[in-house]
Design a protein around this motif. Structure first.
Motif, PDB file in Angstrom:
ATOM      1  N   VAL A  10      -0.560  23.012  -3.094  1.00 43.38           N
ATOM      2  CA  VAL A  10      -0.233  24.602  -3.209  1.00 43.38           C
ATOM      3  C   VAL A  10       1.166  25.216  -2.633  1.00 43.38           C
ATOM      4  CG1 VAL A  10      -1.275  26.832  -2.820  1.00 43.38           C
ATOM      5  CG2 VAL A  10      -2.709  25.059  -3.133  1.00 43.38           C
ATOM      6  N   GLN A  11       1.875  25.495  -3.374  1.00 45.49           N
ATOM      7  CA  GLN A  11       3.201  26.089  -2.909  1.00 45.49           C
ATOM      8  C   GLN A  11       3.378  27.445  -2.615  1.00 45.49           C
ATOM      9  OE1 GLN A  11       5.538  24.694  -6.467  1.00 45.49           O
ATOM     10  NE2 GLN A  11       5.514  22.622  -5.639  1.00 45.49           N
ATOM     11  N   ILE A  12       2.473  28.221  -3.403  1.00 45.69           N
ATOM     12  CA  ILE A  12       2.487  29.695  -3.287  1.00 45.69           C
ATOM     13  C   ILE A  12       0.854  30.260  -3.640  1.00 45.69           C
ATOM     14  CG2 ILE A  12       3.245  31.894  -4.212  1.00 45.69           C
ATOM     15  CD1 ILE A  12       5.625  30.438  -5.102  1.00 45.69           C
ATOM     16  N   ASP A  13       0.350  30.971  -2.580  1.00 46.78           N
ATOM     17  CA  ASP A  13      -0.967  31.457  -3.044  1.00 46.78           C
ATOM     18  C   ASP A  13      -0.798  32.944  -2.346  1.00 46.78           C
ATOM     19  OD1 ASP A  13      -3.619  32.196  -3.178  1.00 46.78           O
ATOM     20  OD2 ASP A  13      -4.220  30.447  -2.287  1.00 46.78           O
ATOM     21  N   ASN A  14      -0.705  34.186  -3.021  1.00 42.27           N
ATOM     22  CA  ASN A  14      -0.671  35.433  -2.701  1.00 42.27           C
ATOM     23  C   ASN A  14      -1.421  36.155  -3.560  1.00 42.27           C
ATOM     24  OD1 ASN A  14       0.809  36.046  -5.203  1.00 42.27           O
ATOM     25  ND2 ASN A  14       2.633  35.509  -3.991  1.00 42.27           N
ATOM     26  N   ASP A  15      -1.542  37.575  -3.419  1.00 41.09           N
ATOM     27  CA  ASP A  15      -2.369  38.446  -4.215  1.00 41.09           C
ATOM     28  C   ASP A  15      -2.011  38.324  -5.683  1.00 41.09           C
ATOM     29  OD1 ASP A  15      -3.358  39.350  -2.014  1.00 41.09           O
ATOM     30  OD2 ASP A  15      -2.116  41.184  -1.594  1.00 41.09           O
ATOM     31  N   THR A  16      -0.762  38.027  -6.318  1.00 35.05           N
ATOM     32  CA  THR A  16      -0.670  37.885  -7.526  1.00 35.05           C
ATOM     33  C   THR A  16      -0.947  36.664  -8.406  1.00 35.05           C
ATOM     34  OG1 THR A  16       1.183  39.618  -7.158  1.00 35.05           O
ATOM     35  CG2 THR A  16       1.405  38.439  -9.116  1.00 35.05           C
ATOM     36  N   VAL A  17      -0.275  35.372  -7.637  1.00 39.20           N
ATOM     37  CA  VAL A  17      -0.429  34.072  -8.325  1.00 39.20           C
ATOM     38  C   VAL A  17      -0.637  33.057  -7.298  1.00 39.20           C
ATOM     39  CG1 VAL A  17       1.365  34.457 -10.120  1.00 39.20           C
ATOM     40  CG2 VAL A  17       2.008  33.549  -8.095  1.00 39.20           C
ATOM     41  N   LYS A  18      -1.119  31.729  -7.935  1.00 40.27           N
ATOM     42  CA  LYS A  18      -1.410  30.774  -7.088  1.00 40.27           C
ATOM     43  C   LYS A  18      -0.605  29.558  -7.798  1.00 40.27           C
ATOM     44  CE  LYS A  18      -4.804  27.371  -5.165  1.00 40.27           C
ATOM     45  NZ  LYS A  18      -6.119  27.325  -5.017  1.00 40.27           N
ATOM     46  N   VAL A  19       0.127  28.750  -7.230  1.00 38.71           N
ATOM     47  CA  VAL A  19       1.130  27.881  -7.802  1.00 38.71           C
ATOM     48  C   VAL A  19       1.029  26.534  -7.283  1.00 38.71           C
ATOM     49  CG1 VAL A  19       3.357  27.115  -8.127  1.00 38.71           C
ATOM     50  CG2 VAL A  19       3.061  29.699  -8.356  1.00 38.71           C
ATOM     51  N   THR A  20       0.426  25.649  -7.975  1.00 35.29           N
ATOM     52  CA  THR A  20       0.047  24.498  -7.529  1.00 35.29           C
ATOM     53  C   THR A  20       0.751  23.293  -8.177  1.00 35.29           C
ATOM     54  OG1 THR A  20      -2.246  25.233  -7.163  1.00 35.29           O
ATOM     55  CG2 THR A  20      -1.877  22.931  -7.009  1.00 35.29           C
ATOM     56  N   GLU A  21       1.398  22.316  -7.216  1.00 40.10           N
ATOM     57  CA  GLU A  21       1.906  21.184  -8.141  1.00 40.10           C
ATOM     58  C   GLU A  21       0.956  20.062  -8.230  1.00 40.10           C
ATOM     59  OE1 GLU A  21       5.887  18.587  -6.897  1.00 40.10           O
ATOM     60  OE2 GLU A  21       4.183  18.188  -5.820  1.00 40.10           O
ATOM     61  N   TRP A  22       0.732  19.502  -9.381  1.00 39.23           N
ATOM     62  CA  TRP A  22      -0.358  18.198  -9.554  1.00 39.23           C
ATOM     63  C   TRP A  22       0.447  17.298  -9.554  1.00 39.23           C
ATOM     64  CZ3 TRP A  22      -5.716  18.573  -8.851  1.00 39.23           C
ATOM     65  CH2 TRP A  22      -6.111  19.747  -8.934  1.00 39.23           C
ATOM     66  N   ARG A  23       0.116  16.134  -9.002  1.00 39.51           N
ATOM     67  CA  ARG A  23       0.585  14.596  -9.035  1.00 39.51           C
ATOM     68  C   ARG A  23      -0.551  13.770  -9.390  1.00 39.51           C
ATOM     69  NH1 ARG A  23       5.932  13.416  -7.752  1.00 39.51           N
ATOM     70  NH2 ARG A  23       7.025  15.173  -7.191  1.00 39.51           N
ATOM     71  N   PHE A  24      -0.465  13.268 -10.675  1.00 33.76           N
ATOM     72  CA  PHE A  24      -1.340  12.110 -11.024  1.00 33.76           C
ATOM     73  C   PHE A  24      -0.971  10.973 -10.797  1.00 33.76           C
ATOM     74  CE2 PHE A  24      -2.254  16.039 -13.090  1.00 33.76           C
ATOM     75  CZ  PHE A  24      -3.428  16.316 -13.282  1.00 33.76           C
ATOM     76  N   PRO A  25      -1.646  10.030 -10.019  1.00 31.81           N
ATOM     77  CA  PRO A  25      -1.016   8.569 -10.026  1.00 31.81           C
ATOM     78  C   PRO A  25      -1.451   8.039 -11.407  1.00 31.81           C
ATOM     79  CG  PRO A  25      -3.135   8.975  -8.687  1.00 31.81           C
ATOM     80  CD  PRO A  25      -2.711  10.337  -9.225  1.00 31.81           C
ATOM     81  N   PRO A  26      -1.177   6.853 -11.700  1.00 31.98           N
ATOM     82  CA  PRO A  26      -1.765   6.153 -12.945  1.00 31.98           C
ATOM     83  C   PRO A  26      -3.073   6.078 -13.110  1.00 31.98           C
ATOM     84  CG  PRO A  26       0.196   4.855 -12.210  1.00 31.98           C
ATOM     85  CD  PRO A  26      -0.354   5.893 -11.160  1.00 31.98           C
ATOM     86  N   GLY A  27      -3.722   6.639 -14.017  1.00 30.38           N
ATOM     87  CA  GLY A  27      -5.336   6.848 -14.016  1.00 30.38           C
ATOM     88  C   GLY A  27      -5.970   7.603 -13.189  1.00 30.38           C
ATOM     89  N   GLY A  28      -5.111   8.543 -12.548  1.00 32.46           N
ATOM     90  CA  GLY A  28      -5.628   9.726 -11.884  1.00 32.46           C
ATOM     91  C   GLY A  28      -6.239  10.857 -12.649  1.00 32.46           C
ATOM     92  N   GLU A  29      -7.138  11.676 -11.954  1.00 28.73           N
ATOM     93  CA  GLU A  29      -8.106  12.475 -12.698  1.00 28.73           C
ATOM     94  C   GLU A  29      -8.193  13.620 -11.882  1.00 28.73           C
ATOM     95  OE1 GLU A  29     -11.818  11.541 -13.832  1.00 28.73           O
ATOM     96  OE2 GLU A  29     -12.383  11.248 -11.638  1.00 28.73           O
ATOM     97  N   VAL A  89       3.306  21.782 -12.699  1.00 32.20           N
ATOM     98  CA  VAL A  89       2.981  22.661 -11.957  1.00 32.20           C
ATOM     99  C   VAL A  89       2.181  23.778 -12.573  1.00 32.20           C
ATOM    100  CG1 VAL A  89       4.242  24.674 -10.888  1.00 32.20           C
ATOM    101  CG2 VAL A  89       5.224  22.337 -10.625  1.00 32.20           C
ATOM    102  N   GLU A  90       1.150  24.171 -12.001  1.00 29.56           N
ATOM    103  CA  GLU A  90       0.094  25.096 -12.587  1.00 29.56           C
ATOM    104  C   GLU A  90       0.357  26.675 -11.820  1.00 29.56           C
ATOM    105  OE1 GLU A  90      -4.325  24.482 -13.305  1.00 29.56           O
ATOM    106  OE2 GLU A  90      -4.047  24.794 -11.119  1.00 29.56           O
ATOM    107  N   VAL A  91       0.517  27.673 -12.668  1.00 29.07           N
ATOM    108  CA  VAL A  91       0.527  28.899 -12.210  1.00 29.07           C
ATOM    109  C   VAL A  91      -0.754  29.579 -12.467  1.00 29.07           C
ATOM    110  CG1 VAL A  91       1.912  31.054 -12.023  1.00 29.07           C
ATOM    111  CG2 VAL A  91       3.176  28.783 -12.274  1.00 29.07           C
ATOM    112  N   GLU A  92      -1.467  29.822 -11.577  1.00 36.89           N
ATOM    113  CA  GLU A  92      -2.811  30.895 -12.047  1.00 36.89           C
ATOM    114  C   GLU A  92      -2.322  32.200 -11.605  1.00 36.89           C
ATOM    115  OE1 GLU A  92      -6.447  27.893 -10.842  1.00 36.89           O
ATOM    116  OE2 GLU A  92      -5.017  28.064  -9.527  1.00 36.89           O
ATOM    117  N   ILE A  93      -2.762  33.143 -12.654  1.00 36.25           N
ATOM    118  CA  ILE A  93      -2.571  34.448 -12.641  1.00 36.25           C
ATOM    119  C   ILE A  93      -3.627  35.342 -12.106  1.00 36.25           C
ATOM    120  CG2 ILE A  93      -1.731  36.488 -13.952  1.00 36.25           C
ATOM    121  CD1 ILE A  93      -0.643  34.090 -15.950  1.00 36.25           C
ATOM    122  N   LYS A  94      -3.763  36.070 -11.164  1.00 40.18           N
ATOM    123  CA  LYS A  94      -4.939  36.527 -10.421  1.00 40.18           C
ATOM    124  C   LYS A  94      -4.808  38.059 -11.081  1.00 40.18           C
ATOM    125  CE  LYS A  94      -4.750  33.944  -6.382  1.00 40.18           C
ATOM    126  NZ  LYS A  94      -4.345  33.905  -4.669  1.00 40.18           N
TER     127      LYS A  94
END
Length: 94
Positions: A10-29, A89-94
């Motif tokens: 999680v890079q940012i988590d505030n009242d407006t958005v949550k920004v998360t970097e996702w790293r998938f290793p080979p075969g990761g879920e 990178v995933e940006v969730e809109i609150k």
């Protein structure tokens, strides 16, 4: 068969958005989840991701820097079928 877990940072988590970097290793879920917010994905890597959905499997080809939007309620497990790391990178809109 047990898959390795994708690694969220999680890079940012505030009242407006949550920004998360996702790293998938080979075969990761991510594991099965339902999105509780509208969200935007910004791929940092180009390549396929396998989406396991209630309606079956779908392979989606993502391109680095080409963003897309999805609405609240999407339910899936996201899998990296490649032999190299995949990052977005995933940006969730609150």
């Amino acid at each position: 068969m047990t898959r390795p877990a994708a690694i969220p940072t999680v890079q940012i988590d505030n009242d407006t958005v949550k920004v998360t970097e996702w790293r998938f290793p080979p075969g990761g879920e991510t594991g099965w989840h339902r999105h509780g917010m509208n969200y935007v994905v910004i791929p940092q890597t180009s390549g396929p991701l396998l989406l396991e959905t209630p309606d079956g499997e779908v392979t989606s080809q993502l391109t680095s820097g080409v963003s897309y939007f999805r609405p609240v309620g999407v339910e899936h497990n996201v899998v990296n079928p490649s032999e190299t790391e995949f990052v977005f990178v995933e940006v969730e809109i609150k």
